[in-house]
Scaffold this motif. Structure first.
Motif, PDB file in Angstrom:
ATOM      1  N   SER A  81       0.830  -1.199   0.000  1.00 44.56           N
ATOM      2  CA  SER A  81       0.000   0.000   0.000  1.00 44.56           C
ATOM      3  C   SER A  81       0.868   1.254   0.000  1.00 44.56           C
ATOM      4  N   LEU A  82       0.445   2.253  -0.759  1.00 45.22           N
ATOM      5  CA  LEU A  82       1.150   3.536  -0.808  1.00 45.22           C
ATOM      6  C   LEU A  82       0.415   4.615  -0.021  1.00 45.22           C
ATOM      7  N   ASP A  83      -0.625   4.191   0.699  1.00 47.62           N
ATOM      8  CA  ASP A  83      -1.399   5.163   1.489  1.00 47.62           C
ATOM      9  C   ASP A  83      -0.650   5.469   2.793  1.00 47.62           C
ATOM     10  N   THR A  84       0.111   6.515   2.787  1.00 47.01           N
ATOM     11  CA  THR A  84       0.850   6.954   3.965  1.00 47.01           C
ATOM     12  C   THR A  84       0.535   8.413   4.237  1.00 47.01           C
ATOM     13  N   GLU A  85       0.968   8.864   5.386  1.00 45.31           N
ATOM     14  CA  GLU A  85       0.724  10.268   5.724  1.00 45.31           C
ATOM     15  C   GLU A  85       1.690  11.202   4.999  1.00 45.31           C
ATOM     16  N   ALA A  86       2.793  10.660   4.524  1.00 46.82           N
ATOM     17  CA  ALA A  86       3.776  11.508   3.840  1.00 46.82           C
ATOM     18  C   ALA A  86       3.284  11.850   2.443  1.00 46.82           C
ATOM     19  N   ALA A  87       3.511  13.098   2.046  1.00 49.91           N
ATOM     20  CA  ALA A  87       3.134  13.546   0.700  1.00 49.91           C
ATOM     21  C   ALA A  87       4.115  12.973  -0.320  1.00 49.91           C
ATOM     22  N   PRO A  88       3.653  12.641  -1.535  1.00 49.90           N
ATOM     23  CA  PRO A  88       4.573  12.110  -2.551  1.00 49.90           C
ATOM     24  C   PRO A  88       5.604  13.150  -2.964  1.00 49.90           C
ATOM     25  N   ALA A  89       6.759  12.676  -3.379  1.00 49.29           N
ATOM     26  CA  ALA A  89       7.804  13.576  -3.859  1.00 49.29           C
ATOM     27  C   ALA A  89       7.344  14.259  -5.139  1.00 49.29           C
ATOM     28  N   PRO A  90       7.912  15.408  -5.453  1.00 46.84           N
ATOM     29  CA  PRO A  90       7.525  16.114  -6.682  1.00 46.84           C
ATOM     30  C   PRO A  90       7.716  15.218  -7.911  1.00 46.84           C
ATOM     31  N   GLY A  91       6.701  15.206  -8.768  1.00 48.35           N
ATOM     32  CA  GLY A  91       6.776  14.408  -9.987  1.00 48.35           C
ATOM     33  C   GLY A  91       6.380  12.957  -9.827  1.00 48.35           C
TER      34      GLY A  91
END
Length: 423
Positions: free
Chosen positions: A239-249
């Protein structure tokens, strides 16, 4: 003496009316059934005779039971022949694997109850080692006319059964060995939760052995355990559902889709590698970026990912949709026939014209205009495209664009009937 078929499930279908002016198979699984017939028949004249008899309503009531379909077929002179077509039943072990796979995915059962056989059901069954649809040489023929191969009578029976399969895929499952009621009862039993207090199965553990010791004492050590079974389906990506925002791009939706597709492709390759005859097949050529984009798009991406795939493959959205349809019908060869128009060599052209001549009766052949490897019905909306291997691909014009209409066939008449029947 007792009847050996006394307890065998059997269904009998009344004779169907003539099929004038329509294709015999509208569903993809019905088309796969006819492809197995075509691949097994050495004489195209017999296919043509079978289509003619089936269209005329010469096939009587069809009896379906495990491993065999039977009907009486009348020639033009009203001579009756008993025709049988045999298909090997699934073993008890194969049925066990199929039922286990179907229970894990409720959508499979729902689709069958809706009289549908979605591609992913057949793919999941194949991954579990169960081939539902017949392949090359699986349809064996027996006929009262004493033909040694498929004759016009057994071909007519197969064309009629394709129409029955369109209406009810349980016909195929009965032919493979299980009736609808028996199959649904078995699925219901497997769906029940385990009884309270049922002891858990103790997992056997094996201690490791030092490699040097194993080599020195190889003749006295117990045999290695069997390799684990291939999973019934691809694993789920993390799962990629984390509290951290994705990196740019970074697009999380695209990453999730790519991870799922990578797992699916890895599972397909593993099943293929462990299948019989894998070492005898040619190594698959690497896909080009444009071809790989179409493969990925066939996995049902979201709108944003589909748009990126279209742009990356040099296509607009409509062109990508056509490419996906061609891919689903025939992979790389299907995509090549969609996008490449080539000059046909003289030898290939002569064979193609001979196939055209033998595919229709005199006066029944449509007027076709040839341009390269494409034969278009004059004044119509249907087209045949000749692949490099001599197979004919059906096309029809939709909204001004030539669109793939089905898988390839050796017989041009079958391919054209499919294109015409789906208008």
């Amino acid at each position: 003496m007792s009847d050996p078929y006394e307890n065998t499930p059997e269904r009998t279908f009344a004779a169907l009316p003539p099929a004038s002016g329509r294709g015999f198979a509208q569903s993809w699984w019905g088309q796969a059934w006819l492809k197995a017939l075509e691949d097994a028949t050495l004489d195209l004249q017999q296919l043509k005779a079978g289509r003619r008899l089936a269209r005329a309503g010469a096939v009587g009531a069809v009896s379906v039971r495990p491993g065999r379909i039977t009907a009486v077929v009348q020639d033009r002179d009203r001579t009756a022949h008993r025709a049988d077509v045999l298909l090997q039943e699934l073993s008890e072990e194969q049925w066990d694997r199929f039922l286990g796979m179907a229970v894990e995915r409720a959508g499979h059962i729902a689709a069958l109850l809706d009289r549908e056989m979605p591609p992913h059901l057949v793919e999941d069954a194949a991954a579990a080692g169960v081939e539902l649809l017949p392949g090359l040489g699986d349809l064996e023929a027996e006929c009262g006319c004493d033909a040694w191969d498929h004759c016009g009578h057994t071909a007519a029976l197969c064309y009629q059964v394709a129409r029955l399969l369109d209406q009810d895929p349980f016909v195929l499952l009965l032919l493979r060995g299980r009736g609808e009621r028996e199959l649904l009862d078995a699925l219901q039993v497997r769906s029940l939760p385990p009884a309270v207090g049922t002891p858990a199965v103790r997992q056997e553990t094996r201690e490791g052995v030092d490699a040097a010791e194993a080599y020195a004492a190889g003749d006295i050590l117990p045999p290695l355990p069997e390799a684990p079974a291939v999973p019934a389906e691809p694993g789920l990506p993390p799962s990629l559902d984390t509290e951290a925002a994705p990196a740019p791009g970074v697009d999380p939706a695209a990453l999730r889709f790519l991870a799922a597709q990578a797992a699916r492709e890895a599972h397909r390759m593993l099943v293929d590698a462990l299948g019989a005859g894998h070492e005898e097949r040619d190594v698959e050529a690497d896909l080009t970026p444009a071809q790989d984009a179409v493969r990925l798009a066939s996995g049902g991406p979201g709108a944003s990912v589909a748009a990126r795939l279209a742009q990356g493959s040099g296509r607009d959205r409509e062109s990508l949709t056509l490419a996906v349809r061609a891919w689903e019908y025939g992979g790389v060869p299907g995509l090549d026939v969609l996008e490449a128009e080539r000059v046909v060599r003289a030898e290939t052209l002569a064979r193609a014209r001979a196939a055209m001549e033998s595919a229709w009766e005199e006066g029944e052949r449509p007027v076709l205009r040839a341009a390269g490897n494409r034969w278009t019905v004059v004044g119509g909306r249907n087209q045949l495209r000749l692949g490099p291997d001599g197979r004919w691909w059906p096309y029809r014009k939709e909204r001004g664009r030539w669109t793939p209409a089905g898988p390839p066939f050796r017989d041009p008449a079958t391919a054209l009937a499919l294109a015409a029947g789906q208008e």
